[in-house]
Design a protein around this motif. Structure first.
Motif, PDB file in Angstrom:
ATOM      1  N   VAL A 121       0.841  -1.203   0.000  1.00 45.34           N
ATOM      2  CA  VAL A 121       0.000   0.000   0.000  1.00 45.34           C
ATOM      3  C   VAL A 121       0.872   1.246   0.000  1.00 45.34           C
ATOM      4  N   GLY A 122       1.964   1.199   0.751  1.00 43.77           N
ATOM      5  CA  GLY A 122       2.854   2.352   0.801  1.00 43.77           C
ATOM      6  C   GLY A 122       3.448   2.692  -0.553  1.00 43.77           C
ATOM      7  N   PHE A 123       3.780   1.669  -1.347  1.00 42.24           N
ATOM      8  CA  PHE A 123       4.328   1.927  -2.682  1.00 42.24           C
ATOM      9  C   PHE A 123       3.315   2.697  -3.535  1.00 42.24           C
ATOM     10  N   LEU A 124       2.046   2.298  -3.462  1.00 45.76           N
ATOM     11  CA  LEU A 124       1.021   2.973  -4.257  1.00 45.76           C
ATOM     12  C   LEU A 124       0.751   4.372  -3.729  1.00 45.76           C
ATOM     13  N   LEU A 125       0.786   4.551  -2.421  1.00 45.20           N
ATOM     14  CA  LEU A 125       0.545   5.880  -1.847  1.00 45.20           C
ATOM     15  C   LEU A 125       1.614   6.879  -2.280  1.00 45.20           C
ATOM     16  N   ASN A 126       2.803   6.388  -2.528  1.00 42.58           N
ATOM     17  CA  ASN A 126       3.875   7.280  -2.975  1.00 42.58           C
ATOM     18  C   ASN A 126       3.642   7.829  -4.378  1.00 42.58           C
ATOM     19  N   ARG A 154      -2.844   7.791   5.040  1.00 48.87           N
ATOM     20  CA  ARG A 154      -2.142   6.894   5.956  1.00 48.87           C
ATOM     21  C   ARG A 154      -2.781   6.907   7.337  1.00 48.87           C
ATOM     22  N   ARG A 155      -3.092   8.099   7.810  1.00 48.88           N
ATOM     23  CA  ARG A 155      -3.721   8.207   9.127  1.00 48.88           C
ATOM     24  C   ARG A 155      -5.103   7.583   9.104  1.00 48.88           C
ATOM     25  N   ARG A 156      -5.826   7.777   8.015  1.00 51.67           N
ATOM     26  CA  ARG A 156      -7.199   7.278   7.906  1.00 51.67           C
ATOM     27  C   ARG A 156      -7.244   5.757   7.931  1.00 51.67           C
ATOM     28  N   ILE A 157      -6.310   5.101   7.253  1.00 50.43           N
ATOM     29  CA  ILE A 157      -6.356   3.643   7.161  1.00 50.43           C
ATOM     30  C   ILE A 157      -5.434   2.957   8.173  1.00 50.43           C
ATOM     31  N   GLY A 158      -4.758   3.758   8.986  1.00 49.75           N
ATOM     32  CA  GLY A 158      -3.912   3.190  10.027  1.00 49.75           C
ATOM     33  C   GLY A 158      -2.603   2.617   9.542  1.00 49.75           C
ATOM     34  N   LEU A 159      -2.086   3.169   8.451  1.00 49.54           N
ATOM     35  CA  LEU A 159      -0.809   2.698   7.924  1.00 49.54           C
ATOM     36  C   LEU A 159       0.318   3.513   8.546  1.00 49.54           C
ATOM     37  N   LEU A 178      -8.874  -0.783  -0.585  1.00 53.10           N
ATOM     38  CA  LEU A 178      -7.649  -1.401  -1.088  1.00 53.10           C
ATOM     39  C   LEU A 178      -6.850  -2.036   0.053  1.00 53.10           C
ATOM     40  N   ALA A 179      -6.763  -1.332   1.174  1.00 57.84           N
ATOM     41  CA  ALA A 179      -6.021  -1.864   2.320  1.00 57.84           C
ATOM     42  C   ALA A 179      -6.655  -3.142   2.860  1.00 57.84           C
ATOM     43  N   GLN A 180      -7.983  -3.249   2.756  1.00 56.40           N
ATOM     44  CA  GLN A 180      -8.669  -4.457   3.215  1.00 56.40           C
ATOM     45  C   GLN A 180      -8.488  -5.610   2.232  1.00 56.40           C
ATOM     46  N   LEU A 181      -8.362  -5.303   0.943  1.00 63.12           N
ATOM     47  CA  LEU A 181      -8.270  -6.326  -0.088  1.00 63.12           C
ATOM     48  C   LEU A 181      -6.862  -6.881  -0.286  1.00 63.12           C
ATOM     49  N   VAL A 182      -5.855  -6.060  -0.048  1.00 62.35           N
ATOM     50  CA  VAL A 182      -4.516  -6.353  -0.551  1.00 62.35           C
ATOM     51  C   VAL A 182      -3.953  -7.678  -0.044  1.00 62.35           C
TER      52      VAL A 182
END
Length: 282
Positions: free
Chosen positions: A11-16, A27-32, A260-264
């Motif tokens: 997820v971090g790679f995509l967020l970048n 990140r804060r919203r999904i707890g990453l 996405l975070a739930q599916l990955v």
């Protein structure tokens, strides 16, 4: 999200690939967790590299690392579970893979020439081309093909095949080498079944192909998340391939990123299908 080293990195790679301010909010919203700084501390860097070395990858990914012509990175390719005898032989001999370099590389102290895989008997008796022509099985052909190291070796193989086509086993063993020159591989076969089998063997067109066509997405994205450390010259191609999709289907929509975070963790498709699915569900 249920964070772990794989899904968090994916997820971090995509967020970048989106605006940094939006990425921080999401990140804060999904707890990453916040991304760590570039791993400069030796212990942390080695931990990352040890994890990478135990992760099976297509052979082309290892080639992208070798193309950096970095002796330190080469020793990690040497240890990699997906490295083959040809790669280890080239690393032990300091063979350069970058297109701009011709002089031999310094070999890391942890890689000894004495650790090189044994030289095949057919090579000693018949030479490089002779050993390839003597290959009567896939195993013997791959053993002979592991002796093709320098650019001059590939040129000799090309000329030999032009003079008299190499046997089928030899052609296939050479075709699935990720460093096989594209023009030579095209001589060996261009039909769809051939190219599909080459790709299945781990030979890719480039990082964009890996990013968009291989799966599962979490695995591929975790490998790409190490790209700035391991293959910085090539990882940008993967980012450029995924960036438009991420911005179109996820953008700054918190709900889409939460999906996405739930599916990955359990998604079996590739990264493109993951991004599109998350956007559609949200």
């Amino acid at each position: 999200m249920r964070d772990n080293s794989t899904s968090g990195a994916a997820v971090g790679f995509l967020l970048n690939l989106i605006d940094s301010g939006d990425a921080e909010r999401i990140r804060r919203r999904i707890g990453l967790p916040e991304p760590e700084e570039e791993p400069t501390h030796e212990a942390r860097r080695n931990t990352l590299l040890w994890s990478w070395a135990r992760t099976a990858v297509p052979s082309s990914v290892l080639l992208w690392v070798l193309e950096e012509d970095d002796p330190e990175l080469n020793q990690w390719v040497w240890r990699h579970v997906s490295a083959d005898n040809a790669m280890r032989r080239a690393i032990a001999r300091g063979v350069p893979f970058g297109h701009a370099r011709v002089e031999p590389l310094t070999v890391a102290e942890s890689v000894q020439l004495s650790d090189e895989p044994p030289v095949p008997g057919n090579f000693t008796r018949f030479g490089l081309v002779g050993a390839l022509r003597e290959g009567t099985s896939m195993q013997s052909a791959r053993t002979a093909a592991s002796m093709v190291l320098e650019r001059s070796d590939w040129q000799a193989v090309t000329e030999a095949d032009q003079d008299r086509p190499l046997p089928g086993y030899a052609r296939w063993a050479l075709s699935i080498r990720p460093d096989c020159p594209p023009a030579l591989r095209a001589r060996f076969g261009t039909h769809r079944k051939f190219t599909h089998r080459v790709e299945e063997a781990g030979v890719l067109d480039g990082p964009a192909d890996y990013a968009t066509a291989w799966g599962p997405a979490s695995h591929v994205l975790k490998v790409l998340s190490t790209g700035h450390l391991l293959f910085p010259a090539r990882v940008g191609d993967a980012e450029n391939a995924l960036r438009p999709l991420v911005r179109e289907h996820l953008a700054d929509h918190e709900d889409a990123w939460a999906v996405l975070a739930q599916l990955v963790d359990t998604f079996h498709g590739n990264a493109v299908e993951l991004v599109v699915t998350a956007g559609a569900v949200a």
